[in-house]
Enzyme design. Structure first.
Site, PDB file in Angstrom:
ATOM      1  N   LYS A  27       0.816  -1.218   0.000  1.00 32.20           N
ATOM      2  CA  LYS A  27       0.000   0.000   0.000  1.00 32.20           C
ATOM      3  C   LYS A  27       0.849   1.268   0.000  1.00 32.20           C
ATOM      4  O   LYS A  27       0.338   2.345  -0.282  1.00 32.20           O
ATOM      5  CB  LYS A  27      -0.980  -0.023   1.160  1.00 32.20           C
TER       6      LYS A  27
HETATM    7  C1  PLP Z   1      -4.744  -4.399   1.541  1.00 30.38           C
HETATM    8  C2  PLP Z   1      -3.976  -5.658   1.498  1.00 30.38           C
HETATM    9  C3  PLP Z   1      -4.366  -6.736   0.689  1.00 30.38           C
HETATM   10  C4  PLP Z   1      -5.635  -6.686  -0.148  1.00 30.38           C
HETATM   11  O1  PLP Z   1      -5.520  -5.824  -1.244  1.00 30.38           O
HETATM   12  P1  PLP Z   1      -6.811  -5.247  -2.012  1.00 30.38           P
HETATM   13  O2  PLP Z   1      -6.276  -4.307  -2.998  1.00 30.38           O
HETATM   14  O3  PLP Z   1      -7.673  -4.592  -0.967  1.00 30.38           O
HETATM   15  O4  PLP Z   1      -7.499  -6.432  -2.619  1.00 30.38           O
HETATM   16  C5  PLP Z   1      -3.561  -7.865   0.651  1.00 30.38           C
HETATM   17  N1  PLP Z   1      -2.448  -7.961   1.405  1.00 30.38           N
HETATM   18  C6  PLP Z   1      -2.042  -6.962   2.211  1.00 30.38           C
HETATM   19  C7  PLP Z   1      -0.818  -7.131   3.029  1.00 30.38           C
HETATM   20  C8  PLP Z   1      -2.787  -5.779   2.286  1.00 30.38           C
HETATM   21  O5  PLP Z   1      -2.377  -4.799   3.080  1.00 30.38           O
END
Ligand code: PLP
Length: 455
Positions: free
Chosen positions: A107
């Protein structure tokens, strides 16, 4: 770049408006009205370009002249300033490590890019913004780190009390400065609902406007979070091409999915011309999307708690964007996407097996994606060969490692029966004091809090 709302009632928006507003007036999500393709020349030489050069080309093609090229280049070089390397786990299976940013989760890409895009737009108008963001763990710290000390922006982070890991909570609640953590007595879906409601509340909007301030979103619903997530699909492809050469078969990507932002970004990359054979949407017990692909019916469910908690989403927000890309047609979707869901028990077993057999430590989210690949290989109607490096018969298999395993120490260490070294940037926040404001999951409480803080 022009954008439309997935609810089809709001007028089309500029990139600036879509980014600053987050959600359309009609409650829909913004999607580009056109997704341009990249040139054959770009793909021909993609393996000679570095990550930032690739990201800049993709961004420029999508965003076009909404941001001057020089500015956009600067934003790319500042936000995409860490690598996303491919690691070979075993023959033809690779982890794409997306956790080399400041908060050790993928993210960081979206948050760092969005913060700088927003900063570019608010500097033009001399306004302030207040970002409200619901987090199941990683989003919050990535957004907070992305906008930390950026002038004119402050952040309220809403997280579900007792539903994020100890380390995640420390990351969320110890930053200080322009970052304030709100501890909500509810689930992640409750937090997300509060944020959505706040955006639709005209009275709140007015209160903020009086202060030359406005509410902005930073969840994966924001289009500026989504765009940079497409960059690393291209970068992965570029790295694969260096290994397999020009006649490489299109790769298969397995994505550990929650709100489906990561998957949506991949689908956009494919629309831009990136050759991809298949996407695997790997779910944990929160299997709303898996069920949809199986049955053609979308039934949102309350989220359930799992060891891959960033994927504990019962009503994935980006689903409507995926529907747009496939004209609401599950049959068309199935041509590009396959999905399966896995229990915590299976996830833990995969984590243990991959460590013992291949000496690679996955995090629980990456482990779900790894399981997705395995299940696809077993169930695929047209099995992919995966036992030789002969590129002409191989579809390279990539699963996303979305977080560093040290973020989930309390889960991973007992499974592999081994200590994981904690990276310095994570260790630093563990000794700081947690500061939060506790709130109920009632919208009225949240609204009162925001109204009071607008003045
Ligand atoms: C947010 C997140 C996900 C999921 O991703 P999306 O884009 O919401 O499907 C998977 N793994 C981690 C570590 C995350 O922080």
């Amino acid at each position: 770049m022009k954008l439309f709302s997935t609810n089809k009632k709001a007028a089309s928006a500029t990139f600036e408006k879509a980014v600053m507003q987050g959600l359309a007036e009609d409650g829909g999500l913004f999607m580009p009205t056109e997704i341009p393709t990249l040139t054959p020349n770009f793909f021909a030489k993609i393996d000679t370009l570095n990550f930032q050069e690739i990201a800049f080309t993709v961004a420029k093609t999508l965003i076009q002249n909404d941001i001057p090229e020089k500015e956009l280049e600067k934003i790319i070089y500042e936000s995409i300033n860490f690598d996303a390397p491919l690691k070979e786990i075993k023959e033809n299976i690779y982890a794409l490590e997306l956790f080399h940013g400041p908060t050790l989760a993928f993210k960081d890409f979206g948050a760092r890019f969005m913060a700088r895009i927003m900063s570019y737009f608010i500097n033009k108008t001399a306004k302030k913004i207040t970002i409200i963001v619901a987090t199941s763990g990683d989003t919050g710290s990535a957004v907070a780190s992305g906008v930390y000390n950026v002038e004119g922006i402050r952040v309220f982070l809403l997280y579900p009390s007792n539903k994020v890991s100890k380390i995640q909570e420390q990351q969320l609640t110890t930053m200080g400065g322009n970052i304030q953590a709100l501890e909500i007595d509810g689930t992640f879906d409750d937090c997300q609902k509060l944020v959505k409601e706040a955006f639709l509340d005209q009275e709140l909007k007015n209160i903020f406007a009086e202060n030359n301030d406005s509410l902005a979103s930073a969840n994966s619903i924001n289009i500026a979070r989504l765009i940079p997530q497409s960059f690393y699909y291209f970068h992965a492809y570029s790295q694969l091409k260096k290994i397999f050469g020009p006649n490489m078969e299109p790769p298969i990507f397995s994505i550990p999915s929650g709100n489906l932002g990561n998957l949506t970004a991949g689908l956009i990359a494919k629309k831009m011309g990136l050759p991809i054979k298949k996407f695997i949407a790997a779910n944990n017990a929160n299997d709303t999307f898996t069920e949809y692909l199986k049955t053609g019916n979308f039934t949102a469910k309350p989220s359930v708690k799992t060891i891959s908690n960033a994927m504990d989403v019962g009503n994935p927000s980006n689903f409507v964007r995926i529907q747009e890309l496939y004209q609401n047609n599950p049959e068309k979707m199935r041509q590009d996407i396959w999905s399966a869901s896995f229990s915590d028990k299976e996830t833990a077993a995969a984590l243990k097996k991959v460590f013992e057999k291949y000496n690679y430590i996955m995090d629980p989210h990456g482990a779900v994606a790894y399981l997705g690949l395995q299940a696809y290989l077993e169930n695929s109607p047209a099995p992919v060969t995966h036992n030789t490096k002969n590129a002409s018969v191989n579809n390279p298999l990539i699963f996303f490692e979305t977080a560093h395993p040290a973020k989930f120490l309390d889960i991973v260490e007992p499974i592999i029966n081994q200590k994981i070294p904690i990276p310095d940037r994570l260790a630093a926040c563990l000794t700081k004091e947690k500061i939060t404001t506790k709130l109920s999951k009632n919208f009225t409480d949240f609204k009162n809090f925001l109204a009071k803080n607008a003045k």
